[in-house]
Scaffold this motif. Structure first.
Motif, mmCIF file in Angstrom:
data_model
loop_
_atom_site.group_PDB
_atom_site.id
_atom_site.type_symbol
_atom_site.label_atom_id
_atom_site.label_comp_id
_atom_site.label_asym_id
_atom_site.label_seq_id
_atom_site.Cartn_x
_atom_site.Cartn_y
_atom_site.Cartn_z
ATOM 1 N N GLN A 1 64.098 29.053 75.925
ATOM 2 C CA GLN A 1 64.597 27.819 75.316
ATOM 3 C C GLN A 1 66.040 27.504 75.710
ATOM 4 O OE1 GLN A 1 63.884 28.501 71.139
ATOM 5 N NE2 GLN A 1 61.976 27.327 71.151
ATOM 6 N N SER A 2 66.797 28.514 76.126
ATOM 7 C CA SER A 2 68.203 28.287 76.480
ATOM 8 C C SER A 2 68.401 28.013 77.969
ATOM 9 C CB SER A 2 69.042 29.511 76.076
ATOM 10 O OG SER A 2 68.572 30.672 76.755
ATOM 11 N N GLU A 3 67.295 27.948 78.737
ATOM 12 C CA GLU A 3 67.411 27.711 80.184
ATOM 13 C C GLU A 3 67.818 26.250 80.466
ATOM 14 O OE1 GLU A 3 67.091 29.834 82.622
ATOM 15 O OE2 GLU A 3 66.420 31.582 81.468
ATOM 16 N N ASP A 4 68.473 26.048 81.611
ATOM 17 C CA ASP A 4 68.965 24.708 81.967
ATOM 18 C C ASP A 4 67.837 23.696 82.116
ATOM 19 O OD1 ASP A 4 71.539 25.619 81.926
ATOM 20 O OD2 ASP A 4 71.628 26.046 84.090
ATOM 21 N N TYR A 5 66.714 24.137 82.752
ATOM 22 C CA TYR A 5 65.631 23.178 82.981
ATOM 23 C C TYR A 5 65.000 22.714 81.674
ATOM 24 C CZ TYR A 5 62.375 27.121 82.490
ATOM 25 O OH TYR A 5 61.660 28.197 82.022
ATOM 26 N N VAL A 6 65.089 23.521 80.632
ATOM 27 C CA VAL A 6 64.566 23.108 79.325
ATOM 28 C C VAL A 6 65.479 22.044 78.714
ATOM 29 C CG1 VAL A 6 64.013 23.875 76.978
ATOM 30 C CG2 VAL A 6 63.423 25.316 78.945
ATOM 31 N N ARG A 7 66.792 22.258 78.829
ATOM 32 C CA ARG A 7 67.735 21.239 78.314
ATOM 33 C C ARG A 7 67.581 19.935 79.100
ATOM 34 N NH1 ARG A 7 71.260 25.811 77.567
ATOM 35 N NH2 ARG A 7 72.128 25.576 79.653
ATOM 36 N N THR A 8 67.333 20.073 80.409
ATOM 37 C CA THR A 8 67.120 18.875 81.220
ATOM 38 C C THR A 8 65.876 18.117 80.777
ATOM 39 O OG1 THR A 8 68.143 19.970 83.116
ATOM 40 C CG2 THR A 8 66.787 18.040 83.581
ATOM 41 N N ALA A 9 64.830 18.857 80.463
ATOM 42 C CA ALA A 9 63.588 18.226 80.001
ATOM 43 C C ALA A 9 63.810 17.474 78.694
ATOM 44 C CB ALA A 9 62.507 19.292 79.828
ATOM 45 N N HIS A 10 64.580 18.071 77.794
ATOM 46 C CA HIS A 10 64.904 17.379 76.542
ATOM 47 C C HIS A 10 65.721 16.115 76.830
ATOM 48 C CE1 HIS A 10 63.292 20.061 73.516
ATOM 49 N NE2 HIS A 10 63.850 21.127 74.103
#
Length: 315
Positions: A208-217
């Protein structure tokens, strides 16, 4: 794909060869493992023991004995030295029960682990997470023979809901087969569900703390879409790896305790009886079956890897 299959077949042959050599040498080296002494009995004379060695070829060089043993196993002509049965026939007889147990329990623990682990990660730190953590720890702590005995007593003997044990072939009566396998499936699965769900929970929280997850959000995807498309898909990779290896171990006789408690007469029970009697040929055949199952399922998990994570390429 053809190259991948060829590499897998070659690696399977290499792994089985190395494991068969090591197992054969170890069984030959252990104390009281001499099959001639076990065949001759306690009161045999030295001449009688030597006669048995010559008859069965135990006096030949070790590599000759190994080659003869492997030939007999792979041609279906290997016989137990101390129990007298055909080893391949015994494995064939026990394999349906072991496969029924392994595949049913494997599917159950995989899907239950994904459900429990995902729910625990979503509700991390809250009441639901704490309850699931306690249940997972209880599942890991209960040995199969204890849990199986408790389930048989309360759900089989007292409540008369499930059979007390034994195995019914799927081809003979599918409903009886199903009812006889429910408790063994649950007993074997509980341990794995507890462990797998904790691993998946930790992996999801880390992902959940990965960059691609923040990008998806940031792109406007909903929480459910991010979970399904990115977090869960990547978090399942270590779970699939563990599942493939554990399932292979169970198919190769790793569920000895569960099979014994429920009197399933599978490959695990054959292995347990042969180990107790130091019967080399059945032990060797079961070890080769385990190695075969591990290599085949490792290849299957590699294919699933490629589906779950497009970054993985089988070059």
């Amino acid at each position: 794909m053809t190259g991948f299959v060829i590499r897998r077949l070659l690696s399977m042959i290499a792994v089985m060869f190395v494991i068969s050599v090591l197992t054969f040498l170890l069984l030959e080296a252990i104390p009281n493992g001499d099959p001639a002494l076990r065949l001759a009995g306690r009161l045999a004379t030295a001449d009688q023991i030597q006669e048995i060695r010559a008859k069965y070829g135990f006096d030949k060089p070790i590599y000759v004995q190994y080659a003869k043993t492997m030939k007999n196993i792979f041609t279906g002509k290997a016989y137990s030295y101390t129990q007298g049965f055909n080893v391949v026939d015994e494995i064939k007889a026990g394999l349906p029960a072991t496969l029924s147990l392994a595949l049913g329990a494997g599917i159950l623990w995989l899907f239950a682990s994904i459900l429990v682990g995902t729910l625990a990660a979503i509700r991390a730190g809250k009441y639901t997470d704490r309850v699931l953590t306690v249940l997972a720890m209880m599942g890991v702590s209960f040995p199969p023979f204890f849990l199986g005995a408790v389930l048989i007593y309360f759900l089989g003997y007292k409540a008369n809901i499930f059979p007390l044990g034994g195995y019914v072939k799927l081809t003979s009566n599918p409903w009886q087969w199903f009812t006889h396998m429910i408790l063994p499936w649950f007993t074997l699965s509980v341990l794995f569900i507890g462990f797998y769900s904790r691993v998946l929970r930790s992996t999801i929280l880390e992902t959940q703390s990965e960059d691609y997850v923040r990008t998806a959000h940031a792109k406007g995807l909903s929480g459910g879409q991010v979970l399904r498309r990115h977090i869960l898909r990547n978090s399942l990779i270590p779970i699939i790896a563990l599942w493939g290896l554990d399932l292979a171990q169970v198919i190769g006789g790793g569920a000895i305790l569960t099979e014994s408690v429920y009197n399933l007469h599978g490959v695990g029970q054959l292995a347990a009886d042969s180990i107790a009697k130091l019967d080399i040929i059945p032990i060797l055949a079961v070890v080769l079956l385990t190695a075969f199952a591990v290599v085949v399922l490792a290849a299957v998990t590699d294919i699933i890897y490629a589906f779950l994570d497009p970054r993985i390429r089988l070059s």
